[in-house]
Design a protein around this motif. Structure first.
Motif, PDB file in Angstrom:
ATOM      1  N   PHE A   1      -3.671   4.523  -4.856  1.00 54.69           N
ATOM      2  CA  PHE A   1      -5.675   3.765  -4.980  1.00 54.69           C
ATOM      3  C   PHE A   1      -5.903   4.763  -5.621  1.00 54.69           C
ATOM      4  CE2 PHE A   1      -8.828   1.455  -3.371  1.00 54.69           C
ATOM      5  CZ  PHE A   1      -8.293   0.058  -4.630  1.00 54.69           C
TER       6      PHE A   1
ATOM      7  N   LEU B   1     -11.251   1.439   2.526  1.00 57.78           N
ATOM      8  CA  LEU B   1     -10.841   0.300   1.273  1.00 57.78           C
ATOM      9  C   LEU B   1     -11.795  -1.467   2.653  1.00 57.78           C
ATOM     10  CD1 LEU B   1     -10.228  -0.542  -1.296  1.00 57.78           C
ATOM     11  CD2 LEU B   1      -8.214  -1.745  -0.246  1.00 57.78           C
TER      12      LEU B   1
ATOM     13  N   ALA C   1      -5.669   3.865   1.269  1.00 58.94           N
ATOM     14  CA  ALA C   1      -6.499   3.032   0.936  1.00 58.94           C
ATOM     15  C   ALA C   1      -7.117   2.042   2.455  1.00 58.94           C
ATOM     16  CB  ALA C   1      -6.104   1.362  -0.197  1.00 58.94           C
TER      17      ALA C   1
ATOM     18  N   ALA D   1     -14.323   7.043   0.767  1.00 63.35           N
ATOM     19  CA  ALA D   1     -13.234   7.931   0.650  1.00 63.35           C
ATOM     20  C   ALA D   1     -12.968   9.464   1.091  1.00 63.35           C
ATOM     21  CB  ALA D   1     -12.330   7.368  -1.265  1.00 63.35           C
TER      22      ALA D   1
ATOM     23  N   GLU E   1       0.998  -1.413  -0.130  1.00 66.38           N
ATOM     24  CA  GLU E   1      -0.034  -0.118  -0.122  1.00 66.38           C
ATOM     25  C   GLU E   1       0.867   1.269  -0.114  1.00 66.38           C
ATOM     26  OE1 GLU E   1      -3.685   2.165   2.406  1.00 66.38           O
ATOM     27  OE2 GLU E   1      -2.391   0.542   3.542  1.00 66.38           O
TER      28      GLU E   1
END
Length: 276
Positions: free
Chosen positions: A95, A143, A139, A128, A90
């Motif tokens: 992302f 996520l 993320a 987000a 990550e």
């Protein structure tokens, strides 16, 4: 999967579901807003990178997926490839999730799986957004919520389900709902329009399309991986991202530690999915 037209303005779903949380707008205003002209986002290649301590000019690798929120291929893509990859690297990537829809002749947005899918797309985008700054947000801050939503996507947009995913994964449901029902230029509907235009500008029409460093890397369609030069396993994607990161940063390697939050989420949810 490709997108097609449905007839019901999706934002009405938000009004019906969450009337105890938001003021209900006039239906006529909603209808006019759905056909309001919003210019496409032409800055589709404008990528932002974060600065890591000890690496003044770090350049992260853009990793983007183009999905539909009620698509089984999108679920498989996130669960089988993207989340495990981000668990490993990550810190090396920027992302982004973008969404697939079809702008209409009157500048509306329609989704293949109906109005509830459009709302699902908005919920992903809003989760987000409310975790910024920084931008793009890490993320792991949103996520897990997206994975919760997409694993049982048939339950979108049931309020109890959405609120449960939010509470379970550290997302403020009130802020999420405010964002999803915001019809202003920075609200959920506008973000969805911009996201759909981005996917179309990049010719990403299949859910799920995976792009790395601005190039199509892999596609999940019809329950199968396709067009995956270099392989479709987690190890393949991790390897490629590490290689690109090294090239972008003058041979510097910074692989970092596993994302603890994603690791914990993946392990706990894996137990639930397998029925143990």
């Amino acid at each position: 999967m490709s997108s097609s037209r449905v007839a019901i303005p999706f934002i009405l779903v938000v009004v019906i579901l969450y009337t105890s949380y938001i003021a209900t707008p006039d239906p006529g205003a909603l209808a006019s807003f759905l056909t309001r002209d919003y210019p496409p986002n032409h800055n589709v290649d404008n990528q932002q990178s974060l600065r890591a301590p000890g690496l003044a000019a770090e350049i992260k690798v853009p990793l983007e997926i183009h999905i539909m929120s009620k698509c089984p291929d999108a679920r498989d893509c996130l669960e089988q490839l993207i989340a495990p990859t981000l668990e490993e690297i990550e810190s090396l990537v920027d992302f982004q999730m973008s969404f697939i829809g079809r702008p209409t002749a009157d500048d509306g947005v329609f989704c293949m799986h109906g109005p509830s899918e459009c709302l699902g797309n908005i919920l992903h985008l809003c989760s987000a957004k409310i975790n910024t700054p920084p931008s793009p947000p890490p993320a792991h801050t949103y996520l897990p919520f997206s994975l919760c939503l997409i694993h049982d996507f048939k339950n979108i947009p049931e309020r109890e389900f959405v609120e449960g995913c939010a509470d379970k994964n550290g997302i403020d449901f009130q802020k999420l709902n405010d964002c999803a029902s915001d019809m202003g230029p920075d609200g959920g509907l506008s973000m969805l329009r911009n996201s759909v235009e981005r996917s179309r500008a990049l010719e990403a029409e299949t859910s799920c399309t995976v792009r790395v460093d601005g190039k199509k890397r892999c596609v999940r369609d019809g329950g199968k991986w396709k067009d995956c030069d270099g392989g479709s396993d987690i190890e393949d994607l991790v390897r490629d991202i590490k290689k690109i990161y090294k090239e972008k940063n003058g041979g510097h390697e910074r692989f970092g530690e596993k994302s603890k939050k994603l690791s914990e989420w993946i392990e706990s949810e894996r137990i639930i999915w397998t029925g143990h």
